[in-house]
Design an enzyme around this catalytic site. Sequence first.
Site, mmCIF file in Angstrom:
data_model
loop_
_atom_site.group_PDB
_atom_site.id
_atom_site.type_symbol
_atom_site.label_atom_id
_atom_site.label_comp_id
_atom_site.label_asym_id
_atom_site.label_seq_id
_atom_site.Cartn_x
_atom_site.Cartn_y
_atom_site.Cartn_z
ATOM 1 N N ASN A 246 -2.723 52.869 -2.102
ATOM 2 C CA ASN A 246 -3.041 53.503 -0.835
ATOM 3 C C ASN A 246 -4.542 53.499 -0.605
ATOM 4 O O ASN A 246 -5.331 53.567 -1.547
ATOM 5 C CB ASN A 246 -2.479 54.928 -0.771
ATOM 6 N N ASN B 16 -8.246 71.015 -1.734
ATOM 7 C CA ASN B 16 -8.957 69.796 -2.107
ATOM 8 C C ASN B 16 -10.094 69.562 -1.114
ATOM 9 O O ASN B 16 -9.881 69.545 0.093
ATOM 10 C CB ASN B 16 -7.984 68.610 -2.106
ATOM 11 N N CYS C 275 -12.254 59.926 -5.204
ATOM 12 C CA CYS C 275 -11.417 59.096 -4.344
ATOM 13 C C CYS C 275 -11.992 57.690 -4.212
ATOM 14 O O CYS C 275 -13.153 57.528 -3.834
ATOM 15 C CB CYS C 275 -11.292 59.725 -2.964
ATOM 16 N N ASN D 105 -7.344 60.689 -10.985
ATOM 17 C CA ASN D 105 -7.126 60.137 -9.662
ATOM 18 C C ASN D 105 -6.604 58.702 -9.821
ATOM 19 O O ASN D 105 -6.312 58.254 -10.929
ATOM 20 C CB ASN D 105 -8.427 60.186 -8.851
ATOM 21 N N GLY E 280 2.574 63.512 -7.881
ATOM 22 C CA GLY E 280 2.064 62.876 -6.676
ATOM 23 C C GLY E 280 3.048 61.960 -5.996
ATOM 24 O O GLY E 280 3.869 62.380 -5.189
#
EC number: 1.3.1.14
Length: 304
Positions: free
Chosen positions: A69, A99, A130, A192, A265
């Site tokens: 993604n 977040n 990210c 992450n 997730g």
Amino acid sequence: MNRLAVEIPGLSLKNPIMPASGCFGFGQEYSKYYDLNKLGAIMAKAVTPEPRLGNPTPRVAETASGMLNAIGLQNPGLEHVLAHELPFLEQFETPIIANVAGATEDDYVEVCSRIGESKAVKAIELNISCPNVKHGGIAFGTDPEVAHRLTKAVKSVASVPVYVKLSPNVADIVSIAQAIEAAGADGLTMINTLLGMRIDLKTRKPIIANGTGGLSGPAIKPVAIRMIHQVRSVSNIPIIGMGGVQTVDDVLEFLIAGADAVAVGTMNFTDPFICPKLITELPIRMDELGISSLQELKKERANQ
């Protein structure tokens, strides 16, 4: 005694299971499927000072045992979240972990100084890792000194405990974790997504318009387990583990590796009931394995 209970800074969890940020929105859609009070906590979608449209499409692609993604932190901005999203979550007893993301240190400080205005927010997850955003994000999470400085700045204004989300796209995750802990972070969330790419055979170009995307899902679980184990071996800082959780055995593997709680997730997209299912299955599997409580499991881990 609640055998599934977990106590970490700012968070009294009835169980260790929570949806990960970016996979649960702000909870409204999932509240139509089950009572959100069943969850240990909720990691809400990333918030930035101003609204963000995110990256151009296509920005999601399936992979074997996972997905890519490159959403780009699409969100309605701080003011909208405070006025419309977080008030919905205040009706639940479940603690909310907000977040927070940004492109500059000032962005993070601005959001972190105000997000605690919501009585639902019990902790902050600082999204310095990210991999989708061209300005900020990845840079903060890959340099120990920069990560230390940002964490310290946020801690000086935050009214709730701060957990920092670590990027796996680094050569030495331990040095990053130690720098963040030294800056006063209350805990870590890890990991992450890993940077990845898929190629469209017909166009000969990346499927993701942004080129690369964050790889999540079962494919990254061994990396997450390894990194959590590495950090736990040098630190007692609270850790919320994530990365490819599908089953109750995955949950226990994360806890044994060193996590205090576990976030789910990608599986929320394929099974919206995954979190309550894992909560139901966890004590049954603990009985089968002779684990009396998560508190005892933590003590056992500490004595190894």
